[in-house]
Scaffold this motif. Structure first.
Motif, PDB file in Angstrom:
ATOM      1  N   ARG A 127       0.826  -1.203   0.000  1.00  0.00           N
ATOM      2  CA  ARG A 127       0.000   0.000   0.000  1.00  0.00           C
ATOM      3  C   ARG A 127       0.865   1.260   0.000  1.00  0.00           C
ATOM      4  NH1 ARG A 127      -3.421  -3.462   3.241  1.00  0.00           N
ATOM      5  NH2 ARG A 127      -2.314  -2.835   5.134  1.00  0.00           N
ATOM      6  N   THR A 128       1.947   1.229   0.752  1.00  0.00           N
ATOM      7  CA  THR A 128       2.823   2.405   0.795  1.00  0.00           C
ATOM      8  C   THR A 128       3.544   2.595  -0.540  1.00  0.00           C
ATOM      9  OG1 THR A 128       3.078   2.275   3.183  1.00  0.00           O
ATOM     10  CG2 THR A 128       4.784   3.461   1.984  1.00  0.00           C
ATOM     11  N   CYS A 129       4.000   1.515  -1.136  1.00  0.00           N
ATOM     12  CA  CYS A 129       4.605   1.632  -2.480  1.00  0.00           C
ATOM     13  C   CYS A 129       3.592   2.227  -3.456  1.00  0.00           C
ATOM     14  CB  CYS A 129       5.068   0.261  -2.986  1.00  0.00           C
ATOM     15  SG  CYS A 129       6.512  -0.403  -2.135  1.00  0.00           S
ATOM     16  N   ALA A 130       2.333   1.797  -3.334  1.00  0.00           N
ATOM     17  CA  ALA A 130       1.291   2.322  -4.243  1.00  0.00           C
ATOM     18  C   ALA A 130       1.163   3.834  -4.095  1.00  0.00           C
ATOM     19  CB  ALA A 130      -0.045   1.638  -3.961  1.00  0.00           C
ATOM     20  N   ILE A 131       1.241   4.307  -2.862  1.00  0.00           N
ATOM     21  CA  ILE A 131       1.115   5.749  -2.617  1.00  0.00           C
ATOM     22  C   ILE A 131       2.340   6.492  -3.159  1.00  0.00           C
ATOM     23  CG2 ILE A 131       1.100   7.507  -0.807  1.00  0.00           C
ATOM     24  CD1 ILE A 131      -0.545   5.466   0.891  1.00  0.00           C
ATOM     25  N   GLU A 132       3.525   5.980  -2.821  1.00  0.00           N
ATOM     26  CA  GLU A 132       4.738   6.711  -3.210  1.00  0.00           C
ATOM     27  C   GLU A 132       4.995   6.665  -4.712  1.00  0.00           C
ATOM     28  OE1 GLU A 132       8.358   6.184  -1.111  1.00  0.00           O
ATOM     29  OE2 GLU A 132       7.426   6.376   0.868  1.00  0.00           O
ATOM     30  N   TRP A 133       4.639   5.541  -5.347  1.00  0.00           N
ATOM     31  CA  TRP A 133       5.028   5.343  -6.748  1.00  0.00           C
ATOM     32  C   TRP A 133       3.889   5.560  -7.735  1.00  0.00           C
ATOM     33  CZ3 TRP A 133       8.251   0.234  -5.708  1.00  0.00           C
ATOM     34  CH2 TRP A 133       9.399   0.597  -5.006  1.00  0.00           C
ATOM     35  N   GLY A 134       2.693   5.811  -7.221  1.00  0.00           N
ATOM     36  CA  GLY A 134       1.583   6.130  -8.122  1.00  0.00           C
ATOM     37  C   GLY A 134       1.901   7.291  -9.056  1.00  0.00           C
ATOM     38  N   PRO A 135       2.497   8.371  -8.525  1.00  0.00           N
ATOM     39  CA  PRO A 135       2.837   9.512  -9.399  1.00  0.00           C
ATOM     40  C   PRO A 135       3.834   9.147 -10.500  1.00  0.00           C
ATOM     41  CG  PRO A 135       2.831  10.189  -7.096  1.00  0.00           C
ATOM     42  CD  PRO A 135       2.698   8.698  -7.098  1.00  0.00           C
ATOM     43  N   ASP A 136       4.568   8.039 -10.320  1.00  0.00           N
ATOM     44  CA  ASP A 136       5.502   7.589 -11.365  1.00  0.00           C
ATOM     45  C   ASP A 136       4.814   6.681 -12.391  1.00  0.00           C
ATOM     46  OD1 ASP A 136       7.455   8.820  -9.799  1.00  0.00           O
ATOM     47  OD2 ASP A 136       7.944   6.951  -8.746  1.00  0.00           O
ATOM     48  N   GLY A 137       3.509   6.466 -12.203  1.00  0.00           N
ATOM     49  CA  GLY A 137       2.808   5.557 -13.119  1.00  0.00           C
ATOM     50  C   GLY A 137       3.003   4.093 -12.761  1.00  0.00           C
ATOM     51  N   VAL A 138       3.384   3.843 -11.521  1.00  0.00           N
ATOM     52  CA  VAL A 138       3.577   2.457 -11.073  1.00  0.00           C
ATOM     53  C   VAL A 138       2.395   2.051 -10.190  1.00  0.00           C
ATOM     54  CG1 VAL A 138       5.075   0.851  -9.822  1.00  0.00           C
ATOM     55  CG2 VAL A 138       6.079   2.771 -11.083  1.00  0.00           C
ATOM     56  N   ARG A 139       1.690   1.022 -10.632  1.00  0.00           N
ATOM     57  CA  ARG A 139       0.611   0.466  -9.815  1.00  0.00           C
ATOM     58  C   ARG A 139       1.176  -0.687  -8.983  1.00  0.00           C
ATOM     59  NH1 ARG A 139      -2.834  -2.255 -12.095  1.00  0.00           N
ATOM     60  NH2 ARG A 139      -1.862  -2.591 -14.125  1.00  0.00           N
ATOM     61  N   VAL A 140       0.748  -0.762  -7.737  1.00  0.00           N
ATOM     62  CA  VAL A 140       1.230  -1.828  -6.851  1.00  0.00           C
ATOM     63  C   VAL A 140       0.020  -2.481  -6.189  1.00  0.00           C
ATOM     64  CG1 VAL A 140       2.766  -2.409  -4.938  1.00  0.00           C
ATOM     65  CG2 VAL A 140       3.301  -0.442  -6.387  1.00  0.00           C
ATOM     66  N   ASN A 141      -0.165  -3.751  -6.461  1.00  0.00           N
ATOM     67  CA  ASN A 141      -1.324  -4.461  -5.929  1.00  0.00           C
ATOM     68  C   ASN A 141      -0.900  -5.793  -5.319  1.00  0.00           C
ATOM     69  OD1 ASN A 141      -3.723  -2.742  -6.750  1.00  0.00           O
ATOM     70  ND2 ASN A 141      -2.665  -2.958  -8.723  1.00  0.00           N
ATOM     71  N   VAL A 142      -1.834  -6.383  -4.615  1.00  0.00           N
ATOM     72  CA  VAL A 142      -1.570  -7.639  -3.910  1.00  0.00           C
ATOM     73  C   VAL A 142      -2.567  -8.697  -4.363  1.00  0.00           C
ATOM     74  CG1 VAL A 142      -1.653  -8.765  -1.634  1.00  0.00           C
ATOM     75  CG2 VAL A 142      -0.641  -6.478  -1.868  1.00  0.00           C
ATOM     76  N   VAL A 143      -2.068  -9.892  -4.611  1.00  0.00           N
ATOM     77  CA  VAL A 143      -2.930 -11.064  -4.734  1.00  0.00           C
ATOM     78  C   VAL A 143      -2.700 -11.916  -3.492  1.00  0.00           C
ATOM     79  CG1 VAL A 143      -3.260 -13.251  -5.967  1.00  0.00           C
ATOM     80  CG2 VAL A 143      -3.137 -11.102  -7.239  1.00  0.00           C
ATOM     81  N   ALA A 144      -3.772 -12.243  -2.814  1.00  0.00           N
ATOM     82  CA  ALA A 144      -3.689 -12.967  -1.536  1.00  0.00           C
ATOM     83  C   ALA A 144      -4.342 -14.340  -1.694  1.00  0.00           C
ATOM     84  CB  ALA A 144      -4.382 -12.155  -0.448  1.00  0.00           C
ATOM     85  N   PRO A 145      -3.524 -15.345  -2.024  1.00  0.00           N
ATOM     86  CA  PRO A 145      -4.112 -16.669  -2.258  1.00  0.00           C
ATOM     87  C   PRO A 145      -4.353 -17.448  -0.971  1.00  0.00           C
ATOM     88  CG  PRO A 145      -1.883 -16.482  -3.210  1.00  0.00           C
ATOM     89  CD  PRO A 145      -2.093 -15.338  -2.276  1.00  0.00           C
ATOM     90  N   GLY A 146      -5.310 -18.349  -1.024  1.00  0.00           N
ATOM     91  CA  GLY A 146      -5.431 -19.401  -0.017  1.00  0.00           C
ATOM     92  C   GLY A 146      -4.592 -20.581  -0.466  1.00  0.00           C
ATOM     93  N   GLY A 147      -4.770 -21.702   0.163  1.00  0.00           N
ATOM     94  CA  GLY A 147      -4.034 -22.906  -0.234  1.00  0.00           C
ATOM     95  C   GLY A 147      -4.422 -23.320  -1.638  1.00  0.00           C
ATOM     96  N   MET A 148      -3.408 -23.752  -2.387  1.00  0.00           N
ATOM     97  CA  MET A 148      -3.655 -24.182  -3.770  1.00  0.00           C
ATOM     98  C   MET A 148      -3.161 -25.606  -3.963  1.00  0.00           C
ATOM     99  SD  MET A 148      -2.128 -20.899  -5.597  1.00  0.00           S
ATOM    100  CE  MET A 148      -1.225 -20.599  -4.105  1.00  0.00           C
ATOM    101  N   ALA A 149      -3.866 -26.348  -4.769  1.00  0.00           N
ATOM    102  CA  ALA A 149      -3.427 -27.700  -5.099  1.00  0.00           C
ATOM    103  C   ALA A 149      -2.110 -27.635  -5.875  1.00  0.00           C
ATOM    104  CB  ALA A 149      -4.496 -28.396  -5.935  1.00  0.00           C
ATOM    105  N   GLY A 150      -1.229 -28.571  -5.617  1.00  0.00           N
ATOM    106  CA  GLY A 150      -0.021 -28.723  -6.430  1.00  0.00           C
ATOM    107  C   GLY A 150       1.076 -27.713  -6.153  1.00  0.00           C
ATOM    108  N   THR A 151       1.109 -27.146  -4.959  1.00  0.00           N
ATOM    109  CA  THR A 151       2.194 -26.219  -4.628  1.00  0.00           C
ATOM    110  C   THR A 151       3.042 -26.807  -3.499  1.00  0.00           C
ATOM    111  OG1 THR A 151       0.787 -25.045  -3.062  1.00  0.00           O
ATOM    112  CG2 THR A 151       0.897 -24.155  -5.297  1.00  0.00           C
TER     113      THR A 151
END
Ligand code: COA
Length: 269
Positions: free
Chosen positions: A177-201
Motif C-alpha cells: 500500500r505504501t509503495c502504491a502511494i509513493e510510486w503512483g505519481p511515477d505511473g507504477v501500480r502496486v497491488n496484492v494477490v492474496a491466495p489461499g491454499g492451492m493444489a499442487g504447490t
C-alpha cells in the motif's frame, strides 16, 4: 500454463510487455510466468536454484514464450539488482514485476527459532522490498509499470504454525500500500494477490505433510494455481489501469469462514 479451461483474457493482453517473476521456477511462480507469457509478455524468472530455472525456461519456451532466467536470492539486494539489469539487457524494458518468492514451513511458535522467523521475513518481506526497489530504480520509476505482490489470507485472522508467515505477509500487504502511494505519481501500480491454499504447490505439500488443516471455504474446494495466476494477469494488465494499492483475495472466501461452513477442506484459508 495449465489447461484446465480456456483463458478468459485476450491472448495479446500483455503484448510488448516484459515481466519478471520471482520464485518463478516452480509452483505458483511458474504458473504465473506461463500465464503472463501466453498472453504476450516476454518473461524472466528468478530463484536460487539454477537447475529448476533451466527446466522452467525450457517449459516456457516449449509453450512459445520468449523466456530467460536469472539466479538470485531475493534476500541479497546486489544479486537482485544484477537480475533486474540482466532483464533490461536482454529485453530492453520491464513492465511487470511479480514478487512471488516466499519461504514457508509449518511450525508452532515454541519450535520457531529467531533465525527461522527471520528467514521467512527476510525472504517474503525484505525480498519484496529489494526486488520492488531495484525494479523501480532501474526502470519502473521512469517508465511506469505494474507490481503484483503475492501475499496470503492467513494473516487476516491468524493461523497456528504460521507466526513467521503471517507476520511477513502482513508486512507485504502494508509495504504494498505504501509503495502504491509513493510510486503512483511515477505511473507504477502496486497491488496484492492474496491466495489461499492451492493444489499442487510446495507450500500445500508441506502443510499436508505436517497434518495442518485450515478452515473450510464457502466455495467448497481447494483452489488451483491457474485461478491465482489469472488474477495476477488481471492486475498486471491495462484492465486494472485504475487499480492500485488493492488486495485481491483469491481463497474461495476461506478467510471469511470460521470452519463452520460445509465444503471441501482447504489449507491456509
Ligand atoms: N521448523 C522449524 N524451523 C525451521 C524449519 C522447520 N520445519 N525449517 C527451517 N527452519 C529454521 C532453521 O532451523 C533455521 O533456523 P536456525 O538457524 O535457528 O536453526 C532457519 O529456519 C533457517 O533455515 P535454513 O534452512 O538455513 O534457511 P534457508 O534460508 O536455506 O531456507 C526456508 C529458507 C527455511 C524458508 C526454507 O524452508 C525454504 O526455502 N522453503 C521452500 C520455499 C517454500 O516452502 N515455498 C512455499 C511458500 S508457501
Amino acid at each position: 500454463m495449465t489447461t484446465e479451461h480456456p483463458s478468459a483474457f485476450q491472448p495479446d493482453l500483455l503484448a510488448g510487455r516484459v515481466a519478471l517473476v520471482t520464485g518463478g521456477a516452480t509452483g505458483l511462480g511458474l504458473e504465473i510466468a506461463a500465464v503472463l507469457g501466453t498472453h504476450g509478455a516476454r518473461v524472466a524468472v528468478c530463484s536460487r536454484k539454477e537447475d529448476n530455472l533451466r527446466a522452467a525456461v525450457d517449459q516456457l519456451t516449449a509453450q512459445g514464450i520468449d523466456a530467460m532466467y536469472g539466479v538470485c536470492d531475493v534476500r541479497q539486494p546486489d544479486e537482485v539488482a544484477a537480475v533486474v539489469d540482466a532483464v533490461l539487457a536482454r529485453f530492453g524494458r520491464l513492465d511487470v514485476v511479480v514478487n512471488n518468492a516466499a519461504g514457508n514451513f509449518p511450525t508452532p511458535i515454541t519450535g520457531l527459532s529467531p533465525n527461522g522467523f527471520k528467514a521467512v521475513v527476510d525472504i517474503d518481506l525484505l525480498g519484496t522490498f529489494h526486488v520492488s526497489k531495484a525494479a523501480h530504480e532501474a526502470w519502473l520509476g521512469e517508465h511506469g509499470g505494474s507490481i503484483v505482490n503475492i501475499s496470503a489470507a492467513i494473516q487476516y485472522r491468524g493461523m497456528a504454525m504460521q507466526a513467521h508467515v503471517t507476520a511477513a505477509k502482513a508486512g507485504v500487504d502494508a509495504l504494498s500500500r505504501t509503495c502504491a502511494i509513493e510510486w503512483g505519481p511515477d505511473g507504477v501500480r502496486v497491488n496484492v494477490v492474496a491466495p489461499g491454499g492451492m493444489a499442487g504447490t510446495e507450500g500445500m505439500a508441506r502443510f499436508e505433510t505436517a497434518g495442518v488443516v485450515g478452515g473450510q471455504n464457502p466455495l467448497g474446494r481447494v483452489g488451483t494455481r491457474r485461478e491465482v495466476a489469472d488474477c495476477v494477469l488481471f492486475l498486471a494488465s491495462d484492465a486494472a489501469s485504475y487499480v492500485t494499492g488493492a488486495t485481491l483475495v483469491v481463497d474461495g472466501g476461506g478467510w471469511l469462514a470460521d470452519g463452520r461452513i460445509s465444503g471441501a477442506t482447504t489449507v491456509g484459508g
